[in-house]
Scaffold this motif. Structure first.
Motif, short mmCIF file in Angstrom:
data_model
loop_
_atom_site.label_atom_id
_atom_site.label_comp_id
_atom_site.label_asym_id
_atom_site.label_seq_id
_atom_site.Cartn_x
_atom_site.Cartn_y
_atom_site.Cartn_z
N LEU A 83 23.48 29.51 31.09
CA LEU A 83 22.44 30.34 31.74
C LEU A 83 22.02 31.51 30.85
N GLY A 84 22.76 31.71 29.77
CA GLY A 84 22.38 32.78 28.83
C GLY A 84 23.11 34.10 29.05
N PHE A 85 24.17 34.09 29.87
CA PHE A 85 24.95 35.32 30.06
C PHE A 85 25.68 35.67 28.76
N SER A 86 25.85 36.95 28.54
CA SER A 86 26.62 37.38 27.38
C SER A 86 28.11 37.24 27.72
N PRO A 87 28.92 36.74 26.78
CA PRO A 87 30.36 36.54 27.07
C PRO A 87 31.04 37.81 27.59
N GLU A 88 30.59 38.98 27.11
CA GLU A 88 31.26 40.24 27.48
C GLU A 88 31.25 40.50 28.99
N VAL A 89 30.25 40.00 29.71
CA VAL A 89 30.20 40.30 31.15
C VAL A 89 30.78 39.18 32.01
N MET A 90 31.13 38.05 31.38
CA MET A 90 31.48 36.86 32.17
C MET A 90 32.71 37.06 33.06
N ASN A 91 33.78 37.68 32.51
CA ASN A 91 34.97 37.87 33.35
C ASN A 91 34.66 38.78 34.53
N GLY A 92 33.65 39.63 34.36
CA GLY A 92 33.21 40.52 35.44
C GLY A 92 32.70 39.72 36.63
N VAL A 93 32.10 38.56 36.38
CA VAL A 93 31.61 37.74 37.49
C VAL A 93 32.79 37.28 38.34
N PHE A 94 33.90 36.92 37.67
CA PHE A 94 35.10 36.53 38.43
C PHE A 94 35.64 37.73 39.22
N MET A 95 35.65 38.89 38.60
CA MET A 95 36.16 40.09 39.30
C MET A 95 35.31 40.39 40.53
N ILE A 96 33.99 40.31 40.35
CA ILE A 96 33.06 40.56 41.47
C ILE A 96 33.39 39.59 42.61
N ALA A 97 33.65 38.34 42.23
CA ALA A 97 33.91 37.30 43.24
C ALA A 97 35.25 37.49 43.93
N ARG A 98 36.28 37.93 43.22
CA ARG A 98 37.64 37.95 43.76
C ARG A 98 37.95 39.18 44.62
N VAL A 99 37.15 40.25 44.50
CA VAL A 99 37.46 41.47 45.25
C VAL A 99 37.60 41.23 46.77
N PRO A 100 36.71 40.46 47.42
CA PRO A 100 36.91 40.25 48.87
C PRO A 100 38.26 39.61 49.18
N GLY A 101 38.68 38.65 48.37
CA GLY A 101 39.98 38.01 48.58
C GLY A 101 41.11 39.02 48.45
N LEU A 102 41.02 39.87 47.43
CA LEU A 102 42.08 40.86 47.22
C LEU A 102 42.12 41.87 48.38
N VAL A 103 40.95 42.27 48.86
CA VAL A 103 40.90 43.20 49.99
C VAL A 103 41.59 42.56 51.20
N ALA A 104 41.30 41.27 51.44
CA ALA A 104 41.92 40.58 52.59
C ALA A 104 43.44 40.52 52.44
N HIS A 105 43.91 40.20 51.22
CA HIS A 105 45.38 40.11 51.03
C HIS A 105 46.05 41.47 51.18
N VAL A 106 45.44 42.52 50.63
CA VAL A 106 46.04 43.85 50.74
C VAL A 106 46.06 44.28 52.20
N SER A 107 44.97 44.03 52.88
CA SER A 107 44.88 44.43 54.28
C SER A 107 45.94 43.69 55.12
N GLU A 108 46.12 42.38 54.85
CA GLU A 108 47.14 41.61 55.58
C GLU A 108 48.54 42.11 55.24
N GLU A 109 48.76 42.39 53.95
CA GLU A 109 50.07 42.90 53.51
C GLU A 109 50.41 44.19 54.26
N GLN A 110 49.43 45.09 54.30
CA GLN A 110 49.68 46.39 54.94
C GLN A 110 49.88 46.23 56.45
#
Ligand SMILES: CC(C)(COP(=O)(O)OP(=O)(O)OC[C@H]1O[C@@H](n2cnc3c(N)ncnc32)[C@H](O)[C@@H]1OP(=O)(O)O)[C@@H](O)C(=O)NCCC(=O)NCCS
Length: 257
Positions: free
Chosen positions: A205-232
């Motif tokens: 799609l023409g994304f620069s490699p430098e931002v690509m891992n950021g797409v995964f981070m953007i995607a994973r934050v809701p999952g992490l919020v759910a796990h932290v909230s359940e843990e607490q």
């Protein structure tokens, strides 16, 4: 007055917010989250199918249960009494080269396969084989291939299908398929994992490699919020968190009505 510093991302004026020039109120309700991620990183709105593909990318990585390092890190920090932002940050900090962050490396390594193909005037299959042999000789792993749980990652097939529909499959996707075949031909089948599929697609799609891992981070934050909230909410402080031995007690398999 000193020279003002520049930003091209979002313009703020009283009662007005414009992301890459678009009025945010106009984007809201009309543009999907995936399309908005594409807009902020690439500077332009995607066409409809690419927007759908971006949405699928962020959905594909929203969570992968309790075992990934990022989830274990976030839960461990939460179990010490840390707050939501600290716990989620701990999870994000463990997204690196071997987990989630394989996307950038994979895109760069697929580019090497493409370069080899062009430089040597050979096909993708041969270029993938040569690249893998060279990587093996220096003990390097091909990022975006292999998985601890899946032998055929269900997310990969769907993402590649949507990428095909969006006309987004180019040389990187072709190189990824060739690498997968080369591993299988060597008697060591290592499937394209979700990071590999995302890396190949984002590169095409023409994304620069430098931002690509950021797409995964953007995607994973809701999952992490759910796990932290359940843990607490339901776990004891400072418990011993077994990375594998846990039981899923949520809803059974269901389909979208
Ligand atoms: C994901 C990963 C850690 C899972 O590994 P695993 O199933 O536990 O397998 P192991 O680390 O025990 O490796 C088993 C063998 O496969 C090889 N292997 C595994 N993944 C490989 C890869 N991506 N490239 C080359 N060789 C690989 C290992 O070198 C090892 O070979 P050996 O038996 O000759 O020593 C691994 O496949 C990997 O490092 N992949 C690349 C990083 C990546 O894509 N991470 C994102 C995961 S979603």
């Amino acid at each position: 007055m000193p020279d003002a510093w520049e930003t091209k991302i979002t313009q703020i004026r009283p009662n007005e917010v414009r992301v890459r020039g678009y009025d945010i109120a106009e984007l809201m309700g009309r543009v999907s989250f995936g399309a908005a991620v594409y807009l902020i990183l690439m500077g332009e709105l995607p066409d409809e199918k690419t927007g759908r593909l971006m949405d699928a990318i962020v959905v594909s990585s929203i969570d992968h249960g309790a075992t990934p390092p990022s989830c274990l890190a976030a839960r461990t920090v939460a179990s010490t009494g840390a707050g939501l932002s600290q716990s989620v940050a701990a999870g994000i900090m463990s997204i690196n080269r071997h987990h989630g962050g394989a996307i950038e490396n994979c895109a760069r390594q697929l580019k090497e396969v493409i370069n080899r193909k062009h430089a040597m005037g050979i096909g993708f299959d041969e270029a993938a084989k040569v690249e893998l042999d060279e990587m093996k000789s220096r003990g390097a792993r091909m990022s975006g291939f292999g998985h601890r749980v899946h032998t055929a990652d269900p997310r990969t097939a769907r993402l590649l299908e949507l990428a095909d529909e969006a006309g987004a499959c180019g040389e990187h996707v072709a190189a990824a398929r060739a690498v997968e075949k080369a591993f299988a031909d060597k008697g060591k089948p290592l499937p394209i994992n979700v990071d590999g599929a995302i890396g190949a697609i984002l590169a095409d799609l023409g994304f620069s490699p430098e931002v690509m891992n950021g797409v995964f981070m953007i995607a994973r934050v809701p999952g992490l919020v759910a796990h932290v909230s359940e843990e607490q909410a339901i776990q004891k402080p400072m418990r011993k968190i077994d990375p594998v031995n846990h039981t899923y007690t949520g809803p059974g398999p269901r389909t979208i009505a």
